[in-house]
Enzyme design. Structure first.
Site, PDB file in Angstrom:
ATOM      1  N   TYR A  85      40.214  82.617  27.036  1.00 33.10           N
ATOM      2  CA  TYR A  85      41.406  82.701  26.195  1.00 33.10           C
ATOM      3  C   TYR A  85      42.636  82.474  27.052  1.00 33.10           C
ATOM      4  O   TYR A  85      42.954  83.237  27.955  1.00 33.10           O
ATOM      5  CB  TYR A  85      41.489  84.057  25.489  1.00 33.10           C
ATOM      6  CG  TYR A  85      40.324  84.356  24.579  1.00 33.10           C
ATOM      7  CD1 TYR A  85      39.557  83.344  24.016  1.00 33.10           C
ATOM      8  CD2 TYR A  85      39.990  85.670  24.274  1.00 33.10           C
ATOM      9  CE1 TYR A  85      38.489  83.621  23.182  1.00 33.10           C
ATOM     10  CE2 TYR A  85      38.921  85.967  23.430  1.00 33.10           C
ATOM     11  CZ  TYR A  85      38.173  84.935  22.893  1.00 33.10           C
ATOM     12  OH  TYR A  85      37.105  85.231  22.068  1.00 33.10           O
ATOM     13  N   ARG A 235      39.060  83.776   9.826  1.00 27.46           N
ATOM     14  CA  ARG A 235      40.113  83.103  10.595  1.00 27.46           C
ATOM     15  C   ARG A 235      41.389  82.956   9.768  1.00 27.46           C
ATOM     16  O   ARG A 235      42.113  81.963   9.888  1.00 27.46           O
ATOM     17  CB  ARG A 235      39.639  81.737  11.113  1.00 27.46           C
ATOM     18  CG  ARG A 235      38.444  81.833  12.077  1.00 27.46           C
ATOM     19  CD  ARG A 235      38.175  80.496  12.714  1.00 27.46           C
ATOM     20  NE  ARG A 235      36.963  80.503  13.518  1.00 27.46           N
ATOM     21  CZ  ARG A 235      36.886  80.871  14.795  1.00 27.46           C
ATOM     22  NH1 ARG A 235      37.966  81.298  15.407  1.00 27.46           N
ATOM     23  NH2 ARG A 235      35.738  80.813  15.449  1.00 27.46           N
TER      24      ARG A 235
END
Length: 353
Positions: A85, A235
């Site tokens: 990330y 999401r």
């Protein structure tokens, strides 16, 4: 069903489908750490949904850090990150956020995805990489141990037994407390668990992503492994906030996901509208009802909705007050039918949480 049918949970509850409500604390496996019933996905704090991996977008670090602190104050103790990330910058941010509060958190990170300078991804599950990646994550996180260390994606060139063996060595060395895998099938789970007990398996699970219910979830329950559910809000699809592909910023990761392509998204919004109507009947938000459904699937399921904002965190945590019995959960699951979803849940070239 009316809003009166959604009761407010008390301090207790067993976290199952009995209608008594989600337990405030759950455990990652029989010997794993206790965590808040809901965790916090931190990937979005480093631009996953707003910019490319190689050119992160503007992130308000002060708000992100404040969100982490509020999460800990509210009992959201499982913090989820990865060396991918950012890449890497999310671990650094969490390291700064946890200065002075490390013992309040159950810190989870991942290894196994490697990117070159152009952002191209490859998988590496070799024992050497596992060891090197762990040392680098420890430095970035500013800690002497990782509470849950996951293999982010299975490397098809390396037997899972070899990868898990290296992760087990990290446990023996005291650098890692518990281990897990991400997005693997039932057979792989069994092979890995035979080498070293897995505390958790992380995979996408939501009202619109339920493919693990056939084989993976039964295997986890047979072996006593917790399910950590990433993207429990589809999401963002289930929140109703994304109704048109044009709303997604250039570089937003969701632009690579088939179900967020323009025509597919127009069809999928209809499911978000169904959920919104059900939530209105109960006097809660679609976000809260979607999370309550995941929480209602069992005390061995820990959703980790992601956010970088305190107001969204408070909304997410409010889902613990929505108690769904088995019948209600089944009715919601039938109404928001995943068979009606258009498009795969991930791009096969870039499948990851």
């Amino acid at each position: 069903m009316t809003g009166s049918q959604a009761a407010v949970a008390g301090a207790g509850g067993d976290g199952n489908l009995s209608g008594t409500g989600p337990a405030p604390v759950r455990r990652l496996g029989p010997d794993g750490p206790p965590v808040g019933a809901q965790g916090l996905g931190c990937a979005g704090m480093s631009g996953l949904y707003t910019a490319t991996q190689t050119a992160p977008g503007s992130v308000d670090e002060r708000e992100a850090v404040a969100t982490v602190h509020l999460a800990l104050d509210l009992g959201v103790t499982l913090l989820d990150t990865s060396d991918d990330y950012g890449p890497r910058t999310n671990e650094e941010l969490l390291g700064r956020a946890l200065a002075g509060r490390r013992d309040d958190a159950v810190l989870a990170t991942k290894c196994g995805i490697v990117r070159d300078d152009a952002g191209q991804m490859r998988l590496d599950g070799s024992p050497a990489h596992v060891r090197e990646a762990c040392e680098a994550s420890l430095r970035r996180l500013g800690t002497d141990r990782i509470d849950v260390y996951y293999l982010h994606r299975l490397d098809p060139r390396v037997p899972v037994e070899d990868t898990v063996g290296a992760m087990a060595d990290l446990v023996s060395a005291g650098k890692v407390r518990h281990i897990g895998l991400c997005e693997v099938d039932a057979a792989t789970i069994r092979r890995a668990h035979a080498v070293h007990p897995l505390a958790a398996v992380q995979t996408e699970y939501s009202l619109v992503a339920r493919d693990i219910e056939d084989e993976v979830l039964p295997a986890l329950r047979e072996l006593g492994i917790a399910l950590v559910a990433y993207s429990p809000l589809g999401r963002g699809l289930l929140t109703g906030a994304v109704r048109d592909a044009g709303q997604l910023a250039v570089g937003d990761f969701r632009r690579t996901i088939p179900r967020f392509a323009a025509e597919a998204l127009r069809a999928n919004v209809a499911l978000a509208d169904v959920l919104a109507a059900l939530a209105a009947e109960r006097g809660c938000t679609p976000t809260q009802l979607a999370l309550a459904w995941v929480l209602a699937q069992g005390g061995d399921v820990v959703p980790i909705p992601g956010t970088r904002r305190r107001d969204r965190l408070r909304e997410n945590v409010g889902a613990a007050g929505i108690v769904l019995g088995a019948e209600e959960a089944a009715q919601i699951g039938a109404a928001v039918d995943p068979a009606r979803v258009v498009g795969d849940r991930h791009s096969r070239a870039r499948a990851r949480p």
